[in-house]
Structures are given as C-alpha cells and as structure tokens.
Design an enzyme around this catalytic site. Structure first.
Site, PDB file in Angstrom:
ATOM      1  N   ARG A 177     -13.985  -7.340   2.935  1.00 50.93           N
ATOM      2  CA  ARG A 177     -12.576  -6.795   2.730  1.00 50.93           C
ATOM      3  C   ARG A 177     -11.220  -8.333   2.894  1.00 50.93           C
ATOM      4  O   ARG A 177     -11.263  -8.775   2.354  1.00 50.93           O
ATOM      5  CB  ARG A 177     -11.850  -5.850   3.013  1.00 50.93           C
ATOM      6  CG  ARG A 177     -12.581  -4.677   2.995  1.00 50.93           C
ATOM      7  CD  ARG A 177     -12.394  -3.907   1.281  1.00 50.93           C
ATOM      8  NE  ARG A 177     -10.877  -4.552   1.483  1.00 50.93           N
ATOM      9  CZ  ARG A 177     -10.121  -3.393   1.525  1.00 50.93           C
ATOM     10  NH1 ARG A 177     -10.776  -2.523   1.895  1.00 50.93           N
ATOM     11  NH2 ARG A 177      -8.918  -3.604   0.810  1.00 50.93           N
ATOM     12  N   HIS A 210      -7.551   0.751  -6.397  1.00 49.58           N
ATOM     13  CA  HIS A 210      -7.895   0.196  -5.342  1.00 49.58           C
ATOM     14  C   HIS A 210      -8.043  -0.812  -5.069  1.00 49.58           C
ATOM     15  O   HIS A 210      -9.762  -1.203  -4.408  1.00 49.58           O
ATOM     16  CB  HIS A 210      -8.262   0.551  -4.040  1.00 49.58           C
ATOM     17  CG  HIS A 210      -8.695   0.719  -2.204  1.00 49.58           C
ATOM     18  ND1 HIS A 210      -7.707  -0.420  -2.252  1.00 49.58           N
ATOM     19  CD2 HIS A 210      -8.912   1.344  -1.766  1.00 49.58           C
ATOM     20  CE1 HIS A 210      -7.719  -0.707  -0.708  1.00 49.58           C
ATOM     21  NE2 HIS A 210      -9.009   0.283  -0.542  1.00 49.58           N
ATOM     22  N   ARG A 262       1.311  -1.549  -0.405  1.00 52.13           N
ATOM     23  CA  ARG A 262       0.267   0.232  -0.144  1.00 52.13           C
ATOM     24  C   ARG A 262       1.172   0.961  -0.351  1.00 52.13           C
ATOM     25  O   ARG A 262       1.957   1.386   0.751  1.00 52.13           O
ATOM     26  CB  ARG A 262      -1.525  -0.290   1.321  1.00 52.13           C
ATOM     27  CG  ARG A 262      -1.349   1.564   1.431  1.00 52.13           C
ATOM     28  CD  ARG A 262      -2.317   1.712   2.272  1.00 52.13           C
ATOM     29  NE  ARG A 262      -3.669   1.382   1.731  1.00 52.13           N
ATOM     30  CZ  ARG A 262      -5.405   1.298   2.629  1.00 52.13           C
ATOM     31  NH1 ARG A 262      -5.088   2.054   3.720  1.00 52.13           N
ATOM     32  NH2 ARG A 262      -6.305   0.945   2.558  1.00 52.13           N
ATOM     33  N   ASP A 284     -16.993   8.253  -0.608  1.00 49.07           N
ATOM     34  CA  ASP A 284     -15.069   8.703  -0.498  1.00 49.07           C
ATOM     35  C   ASP A 284     -15.015   9.284   0.467  1.00 49.07           C
ATOM     36  O   ASP A 284     -15.471  10.359  -0.395  1.00 49.07           O
ATOM     37  CB  ASP A 284     -13.927   7.773  -1.371  1.00 49.07           C
ATOM     38  CG  ASP A 284     -13.237   7.369  -0.858  1.00 49.07           C
ATOM     39  OD1 ASP A 284     -12.877   7.661  -0.152  1.00 49.07           O
ATOM     40  OD2 ASP A 284     -11.777   7.538  -1.641  1.00 49.07           O
ATOM     41  N   CYS A 336     -15.933   2.685   1.145  1.00 48.37           N
ATOM     42  CA  CYS A 336     -14.926   1.731   1.228  1.00 48.37           C
ATOM     43  C   CYS A 336     -14.284   2.236   2.906  1.00 48.37           C
ATOM     44  O   CYS A 336     -13.776   1.439   3.596  1.00 48.37           O
ATOM     45  CB  CYS A 336     -13.845   2.483   0.530  1.00 48.37           C
ATOM     46  SG  CYS A 336     -13.353   4.159   0.812  1.00 48.37           S
ATOM     47  N   GLN A 376     -10.283  -3.586  -2.678  1.00 51.70           N
ATOM     48  CA  GLN A 376     -11.577  -3.053  -2.687  1.00 51.70           C
ATOM     49  C   GLN A 376     -12.741  -3.314  -3.259  1.00 51.70           C
ATOM     50  O   GLN A 376     -14.146  -3.301  -3.009  1.00 51.70           O
ATOM     51  CB  GLN A 376     -11.806  -1.506  -1.971  1.00 51.70           C
ATOM     52  CG  GLN A 376     -12.375  -0.904  -1.684  1.00 51.70           C
ATOM     53  CD  GLN A 376     -12.735  -1.362  -0.093  1.00 51.70           C
ATOM     54  OE1 GLN A 376     -12.236  -0.605   0.946  1.00 51.70           O
ATOM     55  NE2 GLN A 376     -13.902  -1.494  -0.164  1.00 51.70           N
TER      56      GLN A 376
HETATM   57  N1  NVA Z   1      -9.546   7.136  -1.661  1.00 52.72           N
HETATM   58  C1  NVA Z   1      -9.257   7.004  -0.108  1.00 52.72           C
HETATM   59  C2  NVA Z   1      -9.239   5.737  -0.026  1.00 52.72           C
HETATM   60  C3  NVA Z   1      -9.279   4.683   1.000  1.00 52.72           C
HETATM   61  C4  NVA Z   1      -9.913   3.779   1.610  1.00 52.72           C
HETATM   62  C5  NVA Z   1      -7.632   7.395   0.505  1.00 52.72           C
HETATM   63  O1  NVA Z   1      -6.829   7.023  -0.745  1.00 52.72           O
HETATM   64  O2  NVA Z   1      -7.269   7.925   1.232  1.00 52.72           O
HETATM   65  N1   CP Z   2     -11.160   0.846   3.000  1.00 52.30           N
HETATM   66  C1   CP Z   2      -9.879   0.771   3.271  1.00 52.30           C
HETATM   67  O1   CP Z   2      -9.342   0.159   2.156  1.00 52.30           O
HETATM   68  O2   CP Z   2      -9.708   1.151   4.275  1.00 52.30           O
HETATM   69  P1   CP Z   2      -8.063   1.219   5.109  1.00 52.30           P
HETATM   70  O3   CP Z   2      -8.022   2.087   4.785  1.00 52.30           O
HETATM   71  O4   CP Z   2      -8.770   1.217   6.681  1.00 52.30           O
HETATM   72  O5   CP Z   2      -7.506   0.033   4.655  1.00 52.30           O
END
Ligand code: NVA
Ligand code: CP
Length: 329
Positions: A315, A133, A106, A229, A270, A136
């Site tokens: 998830r 993602h 990540r 989101d 998400c 997800q």
């Molecule tokens: N768009 C958000 C998604 C988090 C799961 C981010 O990248 O922070």
């Molecule tokens: N939805 C998601 O990816 O959550 P986290 O950032 O908690 O992993």
C-alpha cells in the site's frame, strides 16, 4: 507516462499502460527504499489527508510515503474538521487547494470525492469510498506481479460481498489488466449490471474475462488468487450483520477452497480481517452468532499461501507512486 496534475479517483479513468506505469514506478520506489536510496523529490510540498472513515493502512501509507518524498502532511480525522458539518465539499476543496499540493479523501459516496476533485485545482486521491478503493488495487496488483511475474491471464476469485468497493474495484482492475475475474457470491451480492457491462468493454480490449457465479467449487477451481474482504463494510449499519453472516458463510475462504485452487495459489485480503476473535467487533459478532472466524479461516489467513502482509506493505509503495506521478516528482 505523464500523470502530472491528474486525480486518482477510480481505475476506470486510467489506461492499462498508465496502470502498468504506476506499478513500475511503485516497484522502483520500493527497490530504492529497500536499498536506502532516498527519493525526496517533492521536498517543500504538503498534502491534506481527509478521513471521514477510520484507517490504519491507508493513512499510514499516505503519511510515510509523503514523508519519504519530502512532503508535510495534515491529517483531518472523521470528527476534527468543518467538512460536511459547517463547510461544503466545494468550499473545502477551494480552501485546501490553496494550501496544499494534493488532497487525499476517504469517505462515503464516490460523488463526494468527485465533487472535491471538481473544485480542487490540485490532484485529489481516493483513499476509499463506498464504491471504489483504487489505491488498494495498485497494491494488490503489485503483490500479484511480485508473486507470479505478470498479471495477464491470472485467475482471480473474489469471494463475499462483490457489490461494494473491493468487489467493484477488483473487477475493474482485472478487466483493465487482462486478468480472469470471478465474483463468487449469492446473486444479490453480484456487482451491478452497469459496472459489469463497463468492465466487459475493458475486458474485450485486454483479453480479460468476467464470471459471476454462486458455485464455490467451480469458481475456485485452478484459481491463482483467492481474495476476500469483510462482510460488513465501514459505514454500514450493525443490523446487516445477521443477514450477511447467513448469506456469506458458505463463501468463507477455507482450506478446501484454497485446496481447489492451483497449488501455487495465494490468498489476499485488503485487511482489516475478522479471521479470529481478537478484535472487539469480531468477538462481539462471534459470540452473538456462534462463530470463531468470518470471511476467512484463521488457518488460511496464517498459512504459507497468505500474502496479506506483503500486500499491506505494498500500500505504501503504490501510494507513493500515485503521489509522485500526479505531483510530478
Ligand atoms: N469493504 C471494506 C474495505 C476496507 C479496506 C470497507 O469499506 O470497510
Ligand atoms: N485496506 C485498507 O484500506 O485498510 P485501512 O482501512 O486500514 O486503511
């Protein structure tokens, strides 16, 4: 379906049949978990979990899923490794691939996870980048399938910043699986034209449609799924909050938006979500900009139509399916 040895970097790399296969496997693994039937066919293997950004769901999903499958995990946090500071991604890939059977990443640009995959001889899984993602997406599709029994023909509306990982990925997933995708946002938040064109090509094959609109009423009319989101994603500077709040407040998911959708419609997110002021950032931004909620009202988030916690649970089951399929359980 044979996905053994494959990376999981974006759904663009997978056929609708392969995606469907992963969803079926996830449903099967979920069912077995609920019945207490162990599936620890990856006993003795180990996976590395690299997180250059923070996480609750993705990290816990990988750890629990790996444990359930019989595997060991090592969590590398945003500060605690040499990655990027003293060691290149290319070297990291070759080091970790010598010790682990799979690597989750990540972080920031998609090119980083691609570089990792290029130099790793073991599967690499994208746990979120700025652009995509994909794990997800599997959870979201499983949740939609559980609710409606199918994906083809579902009308999914994404409200908010549609240029980032979630908007992009939902458009790809919808286009691949024959869903009607609408991005509802001010024009400057539409997904980029190149990706839209790629998705149009998938849509041609699957019967999906892609609509980009600024009109909330037209977008939400008869929707099956309304999705949003956060307005500011991880890694973005605090300075963008003011503009985002100004631009995206009209695109907040409200009771009126849900009321315009089908009576059977569900709300997905998400997560994490700023639906109240019970978080540090939510409170700070709420006070600064005189808001009590951001991308979704607390009323919708807590409503009967909200499936966000089912989605979060999924998830784990879907990430388990990705590891099982690519490691050949
Ligand atoms: N768009 C958000 C998604 C988090 C799961 C981010 O990248 O922070
Ligand atoms: N939805 C998601 O990816 O959550 P986290 O950032 O908690 O992993």
């Amino acid at each position: 379906m044979n996905l053994k040895g494959r990376d999981f970097l974006t759904l663009k790399d997978f056929t609708p049949e392969e995606i469907d296969g992963l969803l079926k496997l996830a449903a099967e693994l979920k069912d077995k978990k609920k019945k207490g039937i162990p599936v620890d066919t990856l006993r003795g293997k180990n996976v590395a979990l690299i997180f250059e950004k923070t996480s609750t769901r993705t990290r816990c999903s990988f750890e629990v899923a790996a444990h359930d499958l019989g595997m060991g995990t090592t969590y590398l946090d945003p500060q605690g490794s040499q990655i990027g500071k003293k060691e290149s991604i290319k070297d990291t890939a070759r080091v970790l691939a010598g010790m682990y059977e799979g690597i989750e990443y990540r972080g920031f640009g998609q090119e980083i996870v691609e570089e990792l995959a290029k130099y790793s001889k073991v599967p690499v899984w994208n746990g979120l980048t700025n652009e995509y993602h994909p794990t997800q997406m599997l959870a979201d599709m499983l949740t939609i399938q559980e609710e409606f029994g199918y994906l083809k023909g579902i009308r999914l509306v994404y409200m908010g910043d549609a240029r980032y990982n979630m908007g992009n990925s939902l458009m790809i997933a919808s286009a691949k699986m024959g869903m009607h995708f609408t991005a509802c946002a001010p024009k400057k938040y539409f997904p980029n034209a190149e990706l839209v064109a790629e998705c149009e090509a998938y849509a041609k094959e699957s019967g999906a449609t892609i609509t980009l609109t600024e009109d909330v009423e037209a977008a939400t009319k008869d929707a099956d799924v309304i999705y949003t989101d956060v307005w500011v994603s991880m890694g973005e500077p605090d300075a963008v909050w003011e503009e985002r709040i100004h631009d995206l407040t009209p695109y907040r998911v409200t009771k009126e938006a849900m009321g315009n959708a089908k009576p059977t419609a569900i709300f997905l997110h998400c997560l994490p979500s700023f639906h109240d002021l019970k978080t540090k950032i939510g409170k700070e931004m709420g006070e600064r900009f005189h808001l009590t909620e951001m991308e979704v009202t607390d009323e919708v988030f807590e409503s009967e139509q909200s499936r966000v916690f089912e989605e979060a649970e999924n998830r784990m089951h879907t990430i388990k399916a990705v590891m099982a399929a690519t490691l050949g359980a």
